[in-house]
Design a protein around this motif. Sequence first.
Motif, PDB file in Angstrom:
ATOM      1  N   GLU A  33     -11.230   1.340 -11.821  1.00 30.68           N
ATOM      2  CA  GLU A  33     -10.084   1.253 -10.931  1.00 30.68           C
ATOM      3  C   GLU A  33     -10.317   0.325  -9.922  1.00 30.68           C
ATOM      4  N   VAL A  34     -11.466  -0.091  -9.368  1.00 32.21           N
ATOM      5  CA  VAL A  34     -11.661  -0.993  -8.324  1.00 32.21           C
ATOM      6  C   VAL A  34     -11.152  -2.449  -8.997  1.00 32.21           C
ATOM      7  N   THR A  35     -11.810  -2.920 -10.154  1.00 28.03           N
ATOM      8  CA  THR A  35     -11.344  -3.988 -10.777  1.00 28.03           C
ATOM      9  C   THR A  35      -9.799  -4.236 -11.141  1.00 28.03           C
ATOM     10  N   ALA A  36      -9.442  -3.197 -11.404  1.00 26.26           N
ATOM     11  CA  ALA A  36      -8.079  -2.992 -11.934  1.00 26.26           C
ATOM     12  C   ALA A  36      -7.104  -3.473 -10.654  1.00 26.26           C
ATOM     13  N   ARG A  37      -7.510  -2.686  -9.537  1.00 20.72           N
ATOM     14  CA  ARG A  37      -6.688  -3.042  -8.423  1.00 20.72           C
ATOM     15  C   ARG A  37      -6.851  -4.506  -7.760  1.00 20.72           C
ATOM     16  N   ARG A  38      -8.002  -4.790  -7.952  1.00 22.83           N
ATOM     17  CA  ARG A  38      -8.258  -6.501  -7.701  1.00 22.83           C
ATOM     18  C   ARG A  38      -7.325  -7.296  -8.408  1.00 22.83           C
ATOM     19  N   LEU A  39      -7.212  -6.990  -9.727  1.00 21.69           N
ATOM     20  CA  LEU A  39      -6.316  -7.813 -10.562  1.00 21.69           C
ATOM     21  C   LEU A  39      -4.778  -7.825 -10.296  1.00 21.69           C
ATOM     22  N   GLU A  40      -4.660  -6.560  -9.821  1.00 21.82           N
ATOM     23  CA  GLU A  40      -3.181  -6.056  -9.856  1.00 21.82           C
ATOM     24  C   GLU A  40      -2.265  -7.360  -9.272  1.00 21.82           C
ATOM     25  N   PRO A  41      -2.532  -7.910  -8.145  1.00 23.69           N
ATOM     26  CA  PRO A  41      -1.532  -8.754  -7.449  1.00 23.69           C
ATOM     27  C   PRO A  41      -1.476 -10.099  -8.333  1.00 23.69           C
ATOM     28  N   LEU A  73       8.519  11.418 -13.938  1.00 16.58           N
ATOM     29  CA  LEU A  73       7.717  10.740 -13.228  1.00 16.58           C
ATOM     30  C   LEU A  73       7.368   9.148 -13.436  1.00 16.58           C
ATOM     31  N   GLU A  74       7.884   8.891 -14.910  1.00 15.92           N
ATOM     32  CA  GLU A  74       7.656   7.554 -15.525  1.00 15.92           C
ATOM     33  C   GLU A  74       8.867   6.742 -14.760  1.00 15.92           C
ATOM     34  N   SER A  75      10.011   7.526 -14.450  1.00 17.98           N
ATOM     35  CA  SER A  75      10.969   6.599 -13.854  1.00 17.98           C
ATOM     36  C   SER A  75      10.874   5.999 -12.421  1.00 17.98           C
ATOM     37  N   LEU A  76       9.696   6.662 -11.828  1.00 20.89           N
ATOM     38  CA  LEU A  76       9.493   6.042 -10.425  1.00 20.89           C
ATOM     39  C   LEU A  76       8.679   4.683 -10.705  1.00 20.89           C
ATOM     40  N   SER A  77       9.141   3.908  -9.522  1.00 22.64           N
ATOM     41  CA  SER A  77       8.652   2.552  -9.392  1.00 22.64           C
ATOM     42  C   SER A  77       6.974   2.411  -9.706  1.00 22.64           C
ATOM     43  N   GLY A  78       6.672   1.646 -10.533  1.00 20.95           N
ATOM     44  CA  GLY A  78       4.953   1.361 -10.598  1.00 20.95           C
ATOM     45  C   GLY A  78       4.420   2.578 -11.541  1.00 20.95           C
ATOM     46  N   ILE A  79       5.051   3.579 -11.820  1.00 22.08           N
ATOM     47  CA  ILE A  79       4.564   4.448 -12.708  1.00 22.08           C
ATOM     48  C   ILE A  79       4.686   4.624 -14.160  1.00 22.08           C
ATOM     49  N   GLY A  80       3.762   4.295 -15.065  1.00 21.79           N
ATOM     50  CA  GLY A  80       3.757   4.339 -16.229  1.00 21.79           C
ATOM     51  C   GLY A  80       3.234   5.823 -17.027  1.00 21.79           C
ATOM     52  N   PRO A  81       3.217   5.608 -18.290  1.00 25.19           N
ATOM     53  CA  PRO A  81       2.702   7.002 -18.936  1.00 25.19           C
ATOM     54  C   PRO A  81       1.435   7.360 -18.726  1.00 25.19           C
ATOM     55  N   PRO A  88       3.894  13.933  -0.121  1.00 22.70           N
ATOM     56  CA  PRO A  88       3.916  12.866  -0.989  1.00 22.70           C
ATOM     57  C   PRO A  88       2.776  11.945  -1.062  1.00 22.70           C
ATOM     58  N   GLU A  89       2.071  11.766   0.190  1.00 22.75           N
ATOM     59  CA  GLU A  89       0.762  10.996   0.381  1.00 22.75           C
ATOM     60  C   GLU A  89      -0.169  11.738  -0.296  1.00 22.75           C
ATOM     61  N   ALA A  90      -0.391  12.904  -0.466  1.00 22.79           N
ATOM     62  CA  ALA A  90      -1.343  13.631  -1.178  1.00 22.79           C
ATOM     63  C   ALA A  90      -1.619  12.937  -2.641  1.00 22.79           C
ATOM     64  N   VAL A  91      -0.633  12.309  -3.421  1.00 23.81           N
ATOM     65  CA  VAL A  91      -0.575  11.724  -4.603  1.00 23.81           C
ATOM     66  C   VAL A  91      -1.707  10.763  -4.620  1.00 23.81           C
ATOM     67  N   THR A  92      -2.102  10.347  -3.426  1.00 26.99           N
ATOM     68  CA  THR A  92      -3.185   9.029  -3.530  1.00 26.99           C
ATOM     69  C   THR A  92      -4.448   9.425  -4.075  1.00 26.99           C
ATOM     70  N   ARG A  93      -4.373  10.747  -4.109  1.00 32.46           N
ATOM     71  CA  ARG A  93      -5.865  11.332  -4.667  1.00 32.46           C
ATOM     72  C   ARG A  93      -5.715  11.274  -6.355  1.00 32.46           C
ATOM     73  N   VAL A  94      -4.817  10.802  -6.744  1.00 31.68           N
ATOM     74  CA  VAL A  94      -4.787  10.733  -8.492  1.00 31.68           C
ATOM     75  C   VAL A  94      -5.404   9.257  -8.613  1.00 31.68           C
ATOM     76  N   ILE A 101      -3.886   5.598  -7.930  1.00 31.45           N
ATOM     77  CA  ILE A 101      -2.658   5.552  -6.908  1.00 31.45           C
ATOM     78  C   ILE A 101      -3.331   5.371  -5.690  1.00 31.45           C
ATOM     79  N   GLY A 102      -2.930   4.347  -5.042  1.00 35.09           N
ATOM     80  CA  GLY A 102      -3.525   4.059  -3.699  1.00 35.09           C
ATOM     81  C   GLY A 102      -2.177   3.819  -2.664  1.00 35.09           C
ATOM     82  N   ALA A 103      -2.408   3.384  -1.694  1.00 35.78           N
ATOM     83  CA  ALA A 103      -1.440   3.331  -0.475  1.00 35.78           C
ATOM     84  C   ALA A 103      -0.366   2.423  -1.133  1.00 35.78           C
ATOM     85  N   ARG A 104      -0.752   1.290  -1.633  1.00 32.04           N
ATOM     86  CA  ARG A 104       0.325   0.291  -2.001  1.00 32.04           C
ATOM     87  C   ARG A 104       1.059   0.628  -3.035  1.00 32.04           C
ATOM     88  N   SER A 105       0.428   1.304  -4.120  1.00 29.56           N
ATOM     89  CA  SER A 105       1.230   2.137  -5.244  1.00 29.56           C
ATOM     90  C   SER A 105       2.308   3.132  -4.655  1.00 29.56           C
TER      91      SER A 105
END
Length: 232
Positions: free
Chosen positions: A122-130, A179-187, A206-212, A215-219
């Motif tokens: 997860e950490v590596t993926a978030r670092r690469l995301e931008p 859920l997949e229709s939301l911006s940035g949410i895939g399968p 809605p903020e509680a979804v960041t426990r998934v 999904i972070g604050a930016r997502s």
Amino acid sequence: MWDLNRAERKAMGAALVLVGVSLVTRTLLAPDPGRLEGLDAIDPATDLAGIEGEVVAALTREQRAQTPLADGEQIDVNRAPADELRRLPGVGPSLAEALIEERQRAPFRETADLERVRGVGEVTARRLEPHLRFESGAPRSAPAPAAHRPALPPAAPMSAGCPPGGARIDLNRADRAQLESLSGIGPALAARIIEDRSENGPFETPEAVTRVRGIGARSLARFREQVCAGTR
């Protein structure tokens, strides 16, 4: 002849010396004189030019791989060759090849899909995301312009905590397609949201979804205005 720096000239020289030594050694140690037939037909200038060309091409690829990404520059992770993928922060030769091997099985549709690759968490993926683009050449997670944004599917049944009118998707009742229709949410992330609320209970806000995971604050910021958290 070429515009090479000192290190590149040294590398080319070493490669040419090794090739020359190899050719001479094979010639001197050949047990069968017949193997030397046709040696006079070899054009040293042509062969040397070909070898030099290969060395320069290899040096060019390596130099490209060592070139840092410019501000705002992104790479299409589904199409870039290994030397381009190595320009991503923290991606070396082995990880670049692993990314290519995995995308051949199934294209990456979102940042979370990178976690299918061994060595990417997860950490590596978030670092690469931008620095990533997916398939179309634009960040998959970026919302479409309002004038061209596709209409959202019908919202799930309303519950307390969500505004009337079905204008937002209830994180606690939405199915996978919604859920997949939301911006940035895939399968992958849609499945994780459903799994999390089944195992850990509904999202109180809605903020509680960041426990998934994934999904972070930016997502969340990308789809925050599209969702609500109703009570069951």
